[in-house]
Write an enzyme that holds these catalytic residues in place. Structure first.
Site, PDB file in Angstrom:
ATOM      1  N   TRP A  26       0.821  -1.100  -0.083  1.00 59.27           N
ATOM      2  CA  TRP A  26      -0.075   0.042   0.053  1.00 59.27           C
ATOM      3  C   TRP A  26       0.812   1.371   0.056  1.00 59.27           C
ATOM      4  O   TRP A  26       1.868   1.288   0.624  1.00 59.27           O
ATOM      5  CB  TRP A  26      -0.646  -0.063   1.393  1.00 59.27           C
ATOM      6  CG  TRP A  26      -2.164  -0.891   1.150  1.00 59.27           C
ATOM      7  CD1 TRP A  26      -2.438  -2.040   1.220  1.00 59.27           C
ATOM      8  CD2 TRP A  26      -3.485  -0.013   0.603  1.00 59.27           C
ATOM      9  NE1 TRP A  26      -3.763  -2.280   0.894  1.00 59.27           N
ATOM     10  CE2 TRP A  26      -4.336  -1.029   0.598  1.00 59.27           C
ATOM     11  CE3 TRP A  26      -3.938   1.209   0.287  1.00 59.27           C
ATOM     12  CZ2 TRP A  26      -5.762  -0.824   0.297  1.00 59.27           C
ATOM     13  CZ3 TRP A  26      -5.092   1.610  -0.049  1.00 59.27           C
ATOM     14  CH2 TRP A  26      -6.090   0.346  -0.222  1.00 59.27           C
ATOM     15  N   VAL A  81       0.049   4.488   6.741  1.00 53.43           N
ATOM     16  CA  VAL A  81      -1.423   4.453   6.962  1.00 53.43           C
ATOM     17  C   VAL A  81      -2.086   5.871   7.017  1.00 53.43           C
ATOM     18  O   VAL A  81      -1.298   6.669   7.826  1.00 53.43           O
ATOM     19  CB  VAL A  81      -1.640   3.847   8.244  1.00 53.43           C
ATOM     20  CG1 VAL A  81      -3.158   3.785   8.491  1.00 53.43           C
ATOM     21  CG2 VAL A  81      -1.175   2.510   8.340  1.00 53.43           C
ATOM     22  N   ILE A  82      -2.677   6.314   6.079  1.00 48.71           N
ATOM     23  CA  ILE A  82      -3.423   7.567   5.844  1.00 48.71           C
ATOM     24  C   ILE A  82      -4.585   7.563   6.480  1.00 48.71           C
ATOM     25  O   ILE A  82      -5.555   6.855   5.937  1.00 48.71           O
ATOM     26  CB  ILE A  82      -3.008   7.936   4.394  1.00 48.71           C
ATOM     27  CG1 ILE A  82      -1.663   7.959   4.083  1.00 48.71           C
ATOM     28  CG2 ILE A  82      -3.716   9.473   4.194  1.00 48.71           C
ATOM     29  CD1 ILE A  82      -1.296   8.351   2.546  1.00 48.71           C
ATOM     30  N   GLY A  85     -11.986   8.760   6.543  1.00 50.12           N
ATOM     31  CA  GLY A  85     -12.997   9.350   6.894  1.00 50.12           C
ATOM     32  C   GLY A  85     -13.693   8.333   8.066  1.00 50.12           C
ATOM     33  O   GLY A  85     -14.781   8.670   8.466  1.00 50.12           O
ATOM     34  N   THR A  86     -13.148   7.485   8.163  1.00 49.91           N
ATOM     35  CA  THR A  86     -13.792   6.115   9.094  1.00 49.91           C
ATOM     36  C   THR A  86     -12.658   5.870  10.356  1.00 49.91           C
ATOM     37  O   THR A  86     -11.896   6.380  10.329  1.00 49.91           O
ATOM     38  CB  THR A  86     -14.019   4.935   8.228  1.00 49.91           C
ATOM     39  OG1 THR A  86     -12.873   4.193   8.070  1.00 49.91           O
ATOM     40  CG2 THR A  86     -14.989   5.236   7.135  1.00 49.91           C
ATOM     41  N   HIS A  88     -11.322   2.951  10.645  1.00 50.07           N
ATOM     42  CA  HIS A  88     -10.541   2.342  10.336  1.00 50.07           C
ATOM     43  C   HIS A  88      -8.987   2.593  10.463  1.00 50.07           C
ATOM     44  O   HIS A  88      -8.251   1.833  11.003  1.00 50.07           O
ATOM     45  CB  HIS A  88     -10.720   1.917   8.792  1.00 50.07           C
ATOM     46  CG  HIS A  88      -9.967   0.833   8.088  1.00 50.07           C
ATOM     47  ND1 HIS A  88     -10.018  -0.721   8.717  1.00 50.07           N
ATOM     48  CD2 HIS A  88      -8.607   0.700   7.357  1.00 50.07           C
ATOM     49  CE1 HIS A  88      -9.045  -1.272   7.764  1.00 50.07           C
ATOM     50  NE2 HIS A  88      -8.337  -0.388   7.235  1.00 50.07           N
TER      51      HIS A  88
END
Length: 156
Positions: A26, A81-82, A85-86, A88
């Site tokens: 990712w 890890v960016i 909106g959640t 997660h």
């Protein structure tokens, strides 16, 4: 900005130490740069040619880091890890951090947490060791892991 108050980077002589690096697929532009800088750090420290393993995402880092920790003197986990909106983001960051810490303690092997947890791509680029970056987290993670491995080795 992160990095304020950080000590000067001192590259140790890690001749003979083995290093495992696990990096995510990712956010490849960022992670590939961090991996390149991590490999530069390993070479600068004269560590044995690192074993590099790629995994899909950050949640997969701890289990592969554990397998590497059973074979290597030090391990580095790299990813980005960016925030979205959640929730997660929070779950992933907590899982990765707790997992890598557990691996280091369970295996008595330094595991450097080189996973950027950022709000946006700009913050990630600023920490990834590009020519215009303010920080170089891939390089720093290797230096930290090898330094800790040398400290453990000095204990006899």
């Amino acid at each position: 900005m992160a990095g304020h108050g950080a000590p000067e980077i001192k590259v140790p002589d890690a001749s003979g130490l083995t290093l495992g690096i696990v990096a995510t697929d990712w956010n490849a532009e960022i992670v590939d740069q961090m991996l390149a800088r991590a490999l530069d750090a390993a070479a600068d420290a004269k560590a044995v040619e690192p074993t590099v393993i790629r995994v899909a995402g950050s949640v997969e880092l701890p289990v592969v880091a554990q397998a590497l920790a059973r074979r290597c003197d030090a391990v580095v986990a790299l990813g980005t890890v960016i925030r979205g909106g959640t929730a997660h983001f929070e779950y992933v960051c907590k899982s990765v951090t707790e997992g890598l810490t557990r691996v280091a303690l369970d295996e008595s092997t330094p595991v450097a947490h080189g996973v950027l947890t950022v709000d946006d791509q700009e913050q990630a680029r600023a920490r990834a060791g590009f020519a215009d970056s303010t920080e170089d987290k891939g390089y720093e993670a290797v230096i930290a892991a090898l330094g800790a491995a040398l400290a453990i080795r000095s204990l006899g």
